[in-house]
Design a protein around this motif. Structure first.
Motif, PDB file in Angstrom:
ATOM      1  N   ALA A   1       0.837  -1.198   0.000  1.00  9.64           N
ATOM      2  CA  ALA A   1       0.000   0.000   0.000  1.00  9.64           C
ATOM      3  C   ALA A   1       0.876   1.254   0.000  1.00  9.64           C
ATOM      4  O   ALA A   1       2.023   1.222   0.433  1.00  9.64           O
ATOM      5  N   MET A   2       0.296   2.347  -0.491  1.00 13.22           N
ATOM      6  CA  MET A   2       0.977   3.641  -0.462  1.00 13.22           C
ATOM      7  C   MET A   2       0.254   4.533   0.534  1.00 13.22           C
ATOM      8  O   MET A   2      -0.962   4.700   0.445  1.00 13.22           O
TER       9      MET A   2
ATOM     10  N   GLY B   1     -12.547  10.129  -2.496  1.00 10.64           N
ATOM     11  CA  GLY B   1     -13.464  10.115  -3.639  1.00 10.64           C
ATOM     12  C   GLY B   1     -13.242   8.891  -4.518  1.00 10.64           C
ATOM     13  O   GLY B   1     -14.203   8.284  -5.014  1.00 10.64           O
ATOM     14  N   LEU B   2     -11.987   8.509  -4.689  1.00 10.36           N
ATOM     15  CA  LEU B   2     -11.671   7.303  -5.457  1.00 10.36           C
ATOM     16  C   LEU B   2     -12.126   6.052  -4.712  1.00 10.36           C
ATOM     17  O   LEU B   2     -12.608   5.095  -5.315  1.00 10.36           O
ATOM     18  N   ARG B   3     -11.990   6.065  -3.384  1.00  7.49           N
ATOM     19  CA  ARG B   3     -12.450   4.941  -2.568  1.00  7.49           C
ATOM     20  C   ARG B   3     -13.978   4.818  -2.635  1.00  7.49           C
ATOM     21  O   ARG B   3     -14.511   3.728  -2.809  1.00  7.49           O
TER      22      ARG B   3
ATOM     23  N   VAL C   1      -8.924   1.048  -2.217  1.00 13.35           N
ATOM     24  CA  VAL C   1      -9.323   0.703  -0.849  1.00 13.35           C
ATOM     25  C   VAL C   1      -8.275   1.270   0.091  1.00 13.35           C
ATOM     26  O   VAL C   1      -7.112   1.460  -0.298  1.00 13.35           O
ATOM     27  N   SER C   2      -8.698   1.552   1.306  1.00 13.42           N
ATOM     28  CA  SER C   2      -7.747   2.045   2.304  1.00 13.42           C
ATOM     29  C   SER C   2      -7.639   1.025   3.414  1.00 13.42           C
ATOM     30  O   SER C   2      -8.620   0.373   3.779  1.00 13.42           O
ATOM     31  N   GLU C   3      -6.418   0.880   3.906  1.00 14.73           N
ATOM     32  CA  GLU C   3      -6.130  -0.061   4.983  1.00 14.73           C
ATOM     33  C   GLU C   3      -5.473   0.702   6.115  1.00 14.73           C
ATOM     34  O   GLU C   3      -4.538   1.472   5.881  1.00 14.73           O
TER      35      GLU C   3
ATOM     36  N   GLY D   1      -0.440  -0.185   6.324  1.00 15.01           N
ATOM     37  CA  GLY D   1      -1.671   0.281   5.673  1.00 15.01           C
ATOM     38  C   GLY D   1      -1.413   1.381   4.666  1.00 15.01           C
ATOM     39  O   GLY D   1      -0.283   1.784   4.419  1.00 15.01           O
ATOM     40  N   GLY D   2      -2.469   1.859   4.103  1.00 12.87           N
ATOM     41  CA  GLY D   2      -2.404   2.912   3.099  1.00 12.87           C
ATOM     42  C   GLY D   2      -3.444   2.654   2.033  1.00 12.87           C
ATOM     43  O   GLY D   2      -4.490   2.048   2.292  1.00 12.87           O
ATOM     44  N   TRP D   3      -3.151   3.072   0.834  1.00 14.60           N
ATOM     45  CA  TRP D   3      -4.076   2.968  -0.288  1.00 14.60           C
ATOM     46  C   TRP D   3      -3.609   1.896  -1.260  1.00 14.60           C
ATOM     47  O   TRP D   3      -2.429   1.799  -1.560  1.00 14.60           O
ATOM     48  N   ARG D   4      -4.566   1.121  -1.757  1.00 16.31           N
ATOM     49  CA  ARG D   4      -4.300   0.090  -2.774  1.00 16.31           C
ATOM     50  C   ARG D   4      -5.377   0.175  -3.849  1.00 16.31           C
ATOM     51  O   ARG D   4      -6.508   0.564  -3.573  1.00 16.31           O
ATOM     52  N   LEU D   5      -5.012  -0.261  -5.031  1.00 14.84           N
ATOM     53  CA  LEU D   5      -6.005  -0.348  -6.105  1.00 14.84           C
ATOM     54  C   LEU D   5      -7.039  -1.417  -5.769  1.00 14.84           C
ATOM     55  O   LEU D   5      -6.696  -2.483  -5.255  1.00 14.84           O
TER      56      LEU D   5
END
Length: 137
Positions: free
Chosen positions: A23-24, A46-48, A54-56, A61-65
């Protein structure tokens, strides 16, 4: 008038995310874009909400496609970032009672609406995978 770079910036981020093993975080993305992490979190939300990332939470954690790049179009991302204005020019409403201004504005509005429709159609045809492969012409 200042250009709105949200679409370009988020396309950039999403393609980078595809190349990441993990994740980023918002902080990493903010540093990459020279932006504020709060703004990044707001935009990524907004993308989520659209189901594209998705966010973790927590360590690692972080953001993943949430979808592969070939299932995301320019139109998808454009919509998710709030459909920023495409044109920096538009009608003027200095003299609303003037028939000439009304004719100019009606014509410009029609032309801009048609151009925006064509651009949206083209946005729907281009995936992020196309961009990542360098195939967009």
């Amino acid at each position: 008038m200042r250009q709105d770079g949200r679409l370009s910036r988020m396309l950039h981020v999403l393609i980078h995310m595809d190349k990441q093993d993990g994740a980023m975080t918002s902080e990493v993305i903010a540093q990459m874009l020279d932006a504020n992490s709060v703004v990044i979190r707001r935009t990524m939300a907004g993308l989520r909400d659209a189901g594209f990332v998705v966010s973790e939470k927590g360590h690692g954690g972080g953001w993943r496609l949430a979808r592969p790049l070939d299932q995301l179009t320019l139109l998808d991302i454009y919509s998710a970032v709030g459909e920023p204005s495409i044109f920096a020019v538009g009608p003027a409403y200095d003299m609303p009672g003037c028939l000439i201004e009304q004719a100019v504005n009606a014509t410009l509005t029609g032309v801009f609406d048609e151009a925006e429709m064509l651009l949206r159609r083209r946005f729907a045809q281009v995936t992020l995978a196309d961009i990542a492969k360098g195939l967009v012409r």
